[in-house]
Design a protein around this motif. Structure first.
Motif: not given
Ligand code: FES
Ligand code: SF4
Length: 233
Positions: A53-63
């Protein structure tokens, strides 16, 4: 530059079993992150499934599991990765499809620790004040983005995912136990006093090793145990 990838593919609805699929990507430039590569691979093969989602290490969705270690694709520079880059879903969790895991149990455990302030006194109309010293006690706890990398790296959690709450939920439990504004500390510790919920942690420390925010869930679990000792002994 070209890069090679080997990616876990599995659609439980159509595939008899998982397999690793090879991909090649050209035009990799310095500074590109793994998530950038995944998005370009998806443009080539739209059946490839992953969350982001965020692409910035904030949302936690791409673990995901990246060359054997859990991490976030969006903040993992391609330049740091050995080839072929092996990508697998977070270990120990049911696979929905490819790199997407089912986090229902993870979120159930998060809710179980009641991650909100519990107050008996009336909430002040303007603000619920906290001293700077009390606020400092939350450092290292509030920054969690719930990516699940820690829980999915913990052997104790793999063996007892239903009964051991796991590092992420316990870090959140500690965040509210340590909060001077919360008035349910005793009840929180009572609920955690169970042979599995907290005490299945064997201080293996994989959680602290993989956390992309540099947090230490193992230490938070140790703090919960100390608070329990003070309360119950
Ligand atoms: Fe949001 Fe990696 S896409 S933390
Ligand atoms: Fe992710 Fe770290 Fe929070 Fe675990 S403690 S869920 S690894 S941010």
């Amino acid at each position: 530059m070209d890069m090679r990838f080997s990616i876990y593919r599995y659609n439980p609805e159509t595939d008899a079993e998982p397999c690793m699929q090879d991909y090649q990507l050209s035009g990799i430039t310095s500074g590109m992150m793994l998530l950038d590569a995944l998005k370009r691979l998806k443009a080539q093969d739209e059946t490839l499934a992953f969350r982001s989602s965020c692409g910035e290490g904030v949302c936690g969705s791409d673990g995901m599991n990246i060359n054997g270690r859990n991490g976030l694709a969006c903040i993992t520079p391609l330049a740091t990765l050995k080839q072929p880059v092996a990508l697998r879903p977070l270990p120990g969790m049911p696979v929905i499809r490819d790199l997407i895991v089912d986090l229902d149990n993870f979120w159930r455990q998060y809710r179980e620790v009641q991650p909100w302030l519990v107050r008996e006194d009336p909430i002040p109309e303007v603000e619920l004040r906290q001293s700077p010293q009390d606020r400092d006690r939350l450092d290292g706890l509030y920054e969690c983005i719930l990516c699940a990398c820690c829980s999915a790296s913990c052997p104790s959690y793999w063996w007892n995912p239903e009964r051991f709450l796991g590092p992420a939920a316990l870090l959140q439990a500690s965040r509210f136990i340590e909060d001077s504004r919360d008035q349910a500390t005793e009840a929180r510790l009572d609920r955690l006093d169970d042979a599995y919920k907290v005490f299945r942690c064997h201080t293996i420390m994989n959680c602290a090793d993989v956390c992309p925010k540099g947090l230490n869930p193992s230490q938070a679990i140790g703090n919960i145990r100390q608070r329990m000792l003070k309360q119950f002994v």
